[in-house]
Write an enzyme that holds these catalytic residues in place. Structure first.
Site, PDB file in Angstrom:
ATOM      1  N   GLY A  87      74.815   3.927  24.713  1.00 34.54           N
ATOM      2  CA  GLY A  87      73.342   4.291  24.847  1.00 34.54           C
ATOM      3  C   GLY A  87      73.301   5.426  25.345  1.00 34.54           C
ATOM      4  N   GLU A  88      73.657   5.818  26.484  1.00 36.79           N
ATOM      5  CA  GLU A  88      73.492   7.239  27.380  1.00 36.79           C
ATOM      6  C   GLU A  88      73.925   8.512  26.229  1.00 36.79           C
ATOM      7  OE1 GLU A  88      75.321   4.763  28.451  1.00 36.79           O
ATOM      8  OE2 GLU A  88      74.183   3.611  29.963  1.00 36.79           O
ATOM      9  N   PRO A  89      74.957   8.588  25.991  1.00 38.66           N
ATOM     10  CA  PRO A  89      75.182   9.931  25.046  1.00 38.66           C
ATOM     11  C   PRO A  89      74.227  10.222  23.682  1.00 38.66           C
ATOM     12  CG  PRO A  89      77.434   8.808  25.505  1.00 38.66           C
ATOM     13  CD  PRO A  89      76.221   7.762  25.884  1.00 38.66           C
ATOM     14  N   PHE A  91      71.207   9.165  23.754  1.00 41.08           N
ATOM     15  CA  PHE A  91      69.818   9.455  24.294  1.00 41.08           C
ATOM     16  C   PHE A  91      69.589  10.879  24.653  1.00 41.08           C
ATOM     17  CE2 PHE A  91      67.083  10.139  27.874  1.00 41.08           C
ATOM     18  CZ  PHE A  91      65.995   9.543  27.497  1.00 41.08           C
ATOM     19  N   PHE A  92      70.742  11.549  25.385  1.00 36.34           N
ATOM     20  CA  PHE A  92      70.594  12.774  25.584  1.00 36.34           C
ATOM     21  C   PHE A  92      70.693  13.808  24.307  1.00 36.34           C
ATOM     22  CE2 PHE A  92      71.785  17.106  27.250  1.00 36.34           C
ATOM     23  CZ  PHE A  92      70.804  17.408  28.055  1.00 36.34           C
TER      24      PHE A  92
END
Length: 161
Positions: A87-89, A91-92
């Site tokens: 999810g995090e990569p 998102f950015f």
């Protein structure tokens, strides 16, 4: 993602995270009572508390062509099931939309002012802010009407409200 248990879920997570990040950097604007928004009372109260005032990405905000694929046989021996962050990569990565918009605005400013100078652009890149940052004749007239000392090249939009 390492050894994916269900690749379709992982792809859905990547698409969702990218869309969430794109929304965060282009349309999601938090508004609260402060010196710029004195009509929100009491001071410090959040105004954008629901879908009526806080814009969220919708189905039609997802890019028409959105290609996502997962790398195969990329093990991570230090994690459960060789997993990696999903999810995090992405998102950015949604902020890449903001920087593409900023690059387009820079070209418009060069065309409208004849100068290719650095300018500060704050998140989110809403349609209202994009219009004012382009520094065209209509935006210049709006700035002159609101503040005699501001120049369109240095004008910093405060937001949509």
């Amino acid at each position: 993602v390492g050894s994916s248990i269900n690749p379709m879920i992982d792809i859905g997570q990547i698409e969702g995270a990218f869309t969430q990040g794109m929304g965060w950097s282009t349309i999601e604007e938090v508004m609260y009572g402060d010196d710029d928004h004195t009509w929100v009372r009491p001071a410090g109260r959040t105004f954008t508390t629901g879908p009526g005032t806080y814009k969220l990405p919708a189905f039609n905000d997802v890019p028409e062509t959105f290609n996502v694929s997962l790398m195969e046989n990329v093990d991570n021996p230090f994690a459960v099931h060789s997993s990696k962050a999903i999810g995090e990569p992405p998102f950015f990565l949604g902020s890449s939309v903001f920087y593409a918009i900023k690059d387009a605005i820079r070209a418009a400013r060069k065309q409208n002012t004849g100068k290719d100078e650095y300018f500060e652009m704050r998140l989110p890149g809403t349609s209202e802010r994009i219009r004012m940052y382009c520094a065209d004749d209509i935006a210049s007239a709006a700035v002159k009407q609101t503040s005699a000392e501001d120049d369109i090249k240095n004008f910093q939009p405060f937001g949509s409200f």
